[in-house]
Each structure stands twice: as C-alpha cells, then as structure tokens.
Design an enzyme around this catalytic site. Structure first.
Site, PDB file in Angstrom:
ATOM      1  CB  SER A  97      -0.888   0.007   1.247  1.00 33.50           C
ATOM      2  OG  SER A  97      -1.512   1.263   1.430  1.00 33.50           O
ATOM      3  CE1 TYR A 100      -4.833  -1.835   4.829  1.00 31.53           C
ATOM      4  CE2 TYR A 100      -3.794   0.285   4.394  1.00 31.53           C
ATOM      5  CZ  TYR A 100      -4.346  -0.897   3.938  1.00 31.53           C
ATOM      6  OH  TYR A 100      -4.401  -1.140   2.573  1.00 31.53           O
TER       7      TYR A 100
END
Length: 258
Positions: free
Chosen positions: A142, A155
């Site tokens: 990500s 996350y």
C-alpha cells in the site's frame, strides 16, 4: 497464447474487489486460478462468472491466518493440479485509529490477516516454487507502506510488513528462480471501500467518498482492473528481470504534489 497459459496461480481474497479483478484477469490469460477466500458467497459469484467465460478456477474457503489450513490447501492444490507458479497475497483488512485508540485486540486482528496471512501463504507456497524451478510472488502492499497516513496506525504497520517481507523473500530466493515484488495501490474503489466508509463515517458517505477520491492527484480512485493489470505484468514472463521492487499504482499520490 495467454500470458499465463498452463500456470498454476493462487490469489488470496480473490472473491471481490482487487482480488476478483486479479482472479478474472489471470483466468482470462490462461492460468488455472485457486481462489482463496473467507466469503463463500462472493467467491462463488466470481467462480461462476469465470467459468461461464471458459476460465479455469477453483474456490477454496479458508482463513489465511490459519497456517495449518493454508498448508492443507496448498498441498491439495499441488496434488490435484501440480506445483505453484504464481502467488498473489491480496487478502487484507483495514482499521481506523492512531496508536492511542488502537486496542491490542485490533492490532492482533490486523496482524493475523495482513501479516501472518501473507507469511502463511509464503511458507506454504515457496517450497513448491523451489521444487518447480521458480515462480512469481506478488504481495499487495500500500502507499501506507512508505508514507504516513493519518489514523491508520495498525493498517500501516501491516502493509509495511508486506513490503519488507517482499524484500526479504526476493533476496533469499533470487538464486532459486523466484521473483517477489509488491504493488502499492492508493485508494481503489471497491465494495470494500464503500463498506469501510459506511462503517466508519455513517451519514457522511458521499462527502467522504469525494474527499478520499480527491487525495489522488489524478483526481479519482483507482479501478480494481488497473491493479490487476500490474499484477498480471509482474506474474508474467514480461517481468522476468524484475524482483525485489515495489510498484505504486497510485494516481500520483506518492510523487506528485498539488
């Protein structure tokens, strides 16, 4: 000839969103795809759509955090179809919060899927690739792997791990013919995103969607198919000289400032 003809591929979280787009693209390019997912309904819809188009796919219901279960699936896949050629570690979950608001239980939940889940599939899949003389691994990282995102502590931790596991595997197995790369998407419009916004910003869905879309300099969220295009490239022989590299597919998020 398809770019993945006669290849055996595993895609985790392959029933919806980015995972579904990757599964469909791989099957269209000639691969037999083992779709691993926890959500049976979504996975079945994806399998039916692929088979109706003549693609080769099989659904394996699983929890990627269950190492023994993953090992059993990979062994069954090898016995039925042969050793693994391509592994895409796509399954993942999200969480909102900073270090103060993140609970130990939430951290464990994110870790078990986004970190341990990747580890379990690497541990089960790499020996087959070694035996097979090589293969390609694509991990979904990500933009949060390399830049600070507000209120995404757990996350970001997990996606940083996905990126560094990519580097470790690429280093340790380069002489075994195994390539390992990662993709770092910015925000991609999927049902997951819609559900995430609805859960965390009730009553503000439209406003938050516009706000999150605008954070990409290109002016919109990505499409699952755009991530699938990169995954196909990295899995194919077109990327035979590429390993240990992260590929941002981010609408300019990391490099362009507006």
């Amino acid at each position: 000839m398809g770019k993945l003809d006669n290849k055996i591929a595993v895609v985790t979280g392959g029933g919806s969103g980015i995972g579904r787009a990757i599964t469909e693209r791989f099957a269209a390019e000639g691969a037999f795809v083992a779709l691993l997912d926890f959500n049976e309904e979504q996975a079945t819809e994806t399998v039916d759509a692929i088979k109706s188009s003549g693609g080769k796919v099989q659904f394996y219901k699983c929890d990627v955090s269950d190492g023994a279960g993953i090992q059993t699936i990979f062994e069954s896949l090898k016995a039925e179809h042969g050793p693994l050629d391509v592994l895409v570690n796509n399954a993942g979950i999200a969480a909102v919060g900073n270090v103060e608001t993140c609970t130990e239980e939430e951290l464990d939940r994110i870790y078990n899927v986004n970190v341990k889940g990747v580890f379990n599939c690497l541990k089960a899949g790499i020996p087959q690739m070694v035996e097979n003389g090589g293969g390609s691994i694509v991990n979904l990282a990500s933009i949060a792997s390399s830049i600070g995102i507000p209120d995404r502590f757990a996350y970001s931790m997990s996606k940083g791990a996905a990126y560094t596991m990519t580097l470790s595997v690429a280093t340790d197995y380069v002489d075994k013919g195994i390539r390992c790369n990662s993709i770092s998407p910015a925000r991609v419009h999927t049902p997951f995103v819609d559900g995430f916004i609805a859960k965390n910003y009730p009553g503000e869905e439209e406003e938050m969607f516009k706000k999150l879309s605008a954070t990409q300099p290109i002016g919109r969220m990505g499409k699952p198919e755009e991530i699938a295009n990169m995954a196909l490239f990295l899995a194919s022989e077109e990327a035979a000289f590429i390993t240990g590299t992260d590929f941002p597919v981010d609408g300019g998020f990391l490099k362009i400032k507006k």
